[in-house]
Design a protein around this motif. Structure first.
Motif, mmCIF file in Angstrom:
data_model
loop_
_atom_site.group_PDB
_atom_site.id
_atom_site.type_symbol
_atom_site.label_atom_id
_atom_site.label_comp_id
_atom_site.label_asym_id
_atom_site.label_seq_id
_atom_site.Cartn_x
_atom_site.Cartn_y
_atom_site.Cartn_z
ATOM 1 N N GLU A 222 -6.904 12.167 7.049
ATOM 2 C CA GLU A 222 -7.365 11.487 5.832
ATOM 3 C C GLU A 222 -7.378 12.422 4.612
ATOM 4 O O GLU A 222 -7.502 11.962 3.474
ATOM 5 C CB GLU A 222 -8.758 10.908 6.055
ATOM 6 N N TYR A 240 -3.604 8.520 1.258
ATOM 7 C CA TYR A 240 -3.781 7.243 0.570
ATOM 8 C C TYR A 240 -4.997 6.531 1.145
ATOM 9 O O TYR A 240 -5.270 6.610 2.348
ATOM 10 C CB TYR A 240 -2.527 6.384 0.729
ATOM 11 N N ASP A 241 -5.709 5.835 0.296
ATOM 12 C CA ASP A 241 -6.937 5.146 0.704
ATOM 13 C C ASP A 241 -6.585 3.828 1.393
ATOM 14 O O ASP A 241 -6.083 2.896 0.758
ATOM 15 C CB ASP A 241 -7.813 4.892 -0.530
ATOM 16 N N LYS A 243 -7.806 1.140 4.983
ATOM 17 C CA LYS A 243 -8.834 0.836 5.986
ATOM 18 C C LYS A 243 -8.262 1.153 7.368
ATOM 19 O O LYS A 243 -7.471 0.396 7.927
ATOM 20 C CB LYS A 243 -9.271 -0.633 5.904
ATOM 21 N N SER A 280 -0.324 6.561 6.839
ATOM 22 C CA SER A 280 -1.437 5.733 6.374
ATOM 23 C C SER A 280 -1.268 4.280 6.798
ATOM 24 O O SER A 280 -2.211 3.636 7.267
ATOM 25 C CB SER A 280 -1.549 5.818 4.845
ATOM 26 N N LYS A 305 1.204 2.066 -4.724
ATOM 27 C CA LYS A 305 0.429 3.274 -5.076
ATOM 28 C C LYS A 305 1.006 3.974 -6.299
ATOM 29 O O LYS A 305 0.672 5.129 -6.577
ATOM 30 C CB LYS A 305 0.403 4.236 -3.871
#
Length: 309
Positions: A222, A240-241, A243, A280, A305
């Protein structure tokens, strides 16, 4: 377009979902159990094939339903499977994975047929190395086989990528011939003896440079990735963010994205960015090969992104 051969492992993954990872001596209950196609070699071949790259797989499975399943699935992922050898004296390799509610995992591997891959097997498939541009290896197969493939690849001036996973006692001579060495935090710590890599990266690189002078890529989950080129300048590339539901296979997906960048002539920073993106995406789905993105999905993600692809 450049072509790739992957030499490595093929495993069937037994995946158990749990609330938390078990402690030593602790028995816990899992309410979700599934079988997935896996093995680092197989995973990386699948991740590359799904991105539209011409890729061959060299490896070994047992003559059983799991071996059949692995071969069939790789074919569906656009991988040439003619280099996979079927051995009726041993079972197909197996991986036992426990995944907690946050996507963290523990992994135990039984090598099975992977441990029976020989230099003679490689010689029988040698043309699949000579005729390709990029040769990709991991370390779930015997050390002498890894060294032999690296030596052949170097002799024929191939671009060699070694994913140093798992961290085994690989010879310095073999490492010195690798063009791109890809590791995670645990693996570089085991290779150099330096822990807390984020704080001691310069110390770790200095030790590694005693026997390895080419490109280093360190994946940090992460926290993104780091790459170090010949001038030892350390470049951090953020993650990258997303879930995350299962980190299984994320490192293998990273390599798929990285290889695509190489093939499309991108600089190393862009290759690492593409690798981070592929990894990701993979963490947002369960399983390894079943969660790898195709090229369209990867590029859509990059565009979302605001990364120019």
């Amino acid at each position: 377009m450049k072509k790739v051969t992957v030499v490595g492992s093929l495993n069937i993954d037994h995946v158990l979902k749990v609330e938390k990872l078990p402690l030593k001596g602790e028995t816990i209950i899992s309410n979700n159990y599934n079988l997935y196609e896996g093995g680092k070699g197989s995973n990386q071949a699948a991740s590359i094939g799904r991105l539209g790259i011409s890729v061959d797989m060299i490896g070994k499975v047992g003559k059983d339903i799991y071996g059949e399943r692995l071969i069939k699935n790789l074919s569906k992922s656009n991988v040439n499977v003619s280099g996979i050898i079927i051995d009726d004296t041993v079972s197909t390799g197996a991986t036992f994975i426990t995944v907690d509610k946050n996507g963290n995992n523990t992994i135990v591997i039984n090598p099975g047929a992977n441990g029976k891959l020989t230099i003679n097997d490689i010689e029988s498939q040698k043309n699949k190395i000579i005729s390709k541009d990029i040769i990709l290896l991991q370390q779930e197969i015997p050390k002498d086989v890894i060294s032999h493939v690296v030596n052949i690849s170097k002799h024929y001036n191939k671009n060699i990528i070694l994913n140093f996973a798992p961290a085994i006692d690989t010879s310095n001579d073999t490492l010195s011939k690798v063009d791109y060495l890809i590791l995670n935090e645990i693996e570089i710590a085991q290779l150099t003896g330096v822990t807390a890599i984020s704080k001691n990266i310069n110390k770790a690189i200095k030790k590694l440079r005693n026997y390895y002078s080419n490109n280093i890529i360190i994946t940090l989950g992460e926290n993104g990735s780091i790459y170090i080129v010949n001038n030892d300048k350390i470049i951090k590339v953020p993650s990258y963010d997303v879930k995350s539901v299962d980190s299984t296979g994320a490192g293998d997906a990273f390599i798929g994205g990285f290889v695509l960048g190489l093939i499309e002539g991108r600089n190393i920073k862009e290759c690492v960015m593409w690798g981070n993106a592929a990894g990701s995406i993979t963490t947002t789905k369960l399983g390894a090969q079943s969660s790898f993105p195709d090229k369209e999905e990867l590029f859509f993600f990059l565009k979302s992104k605001n990364i120019n692809n």
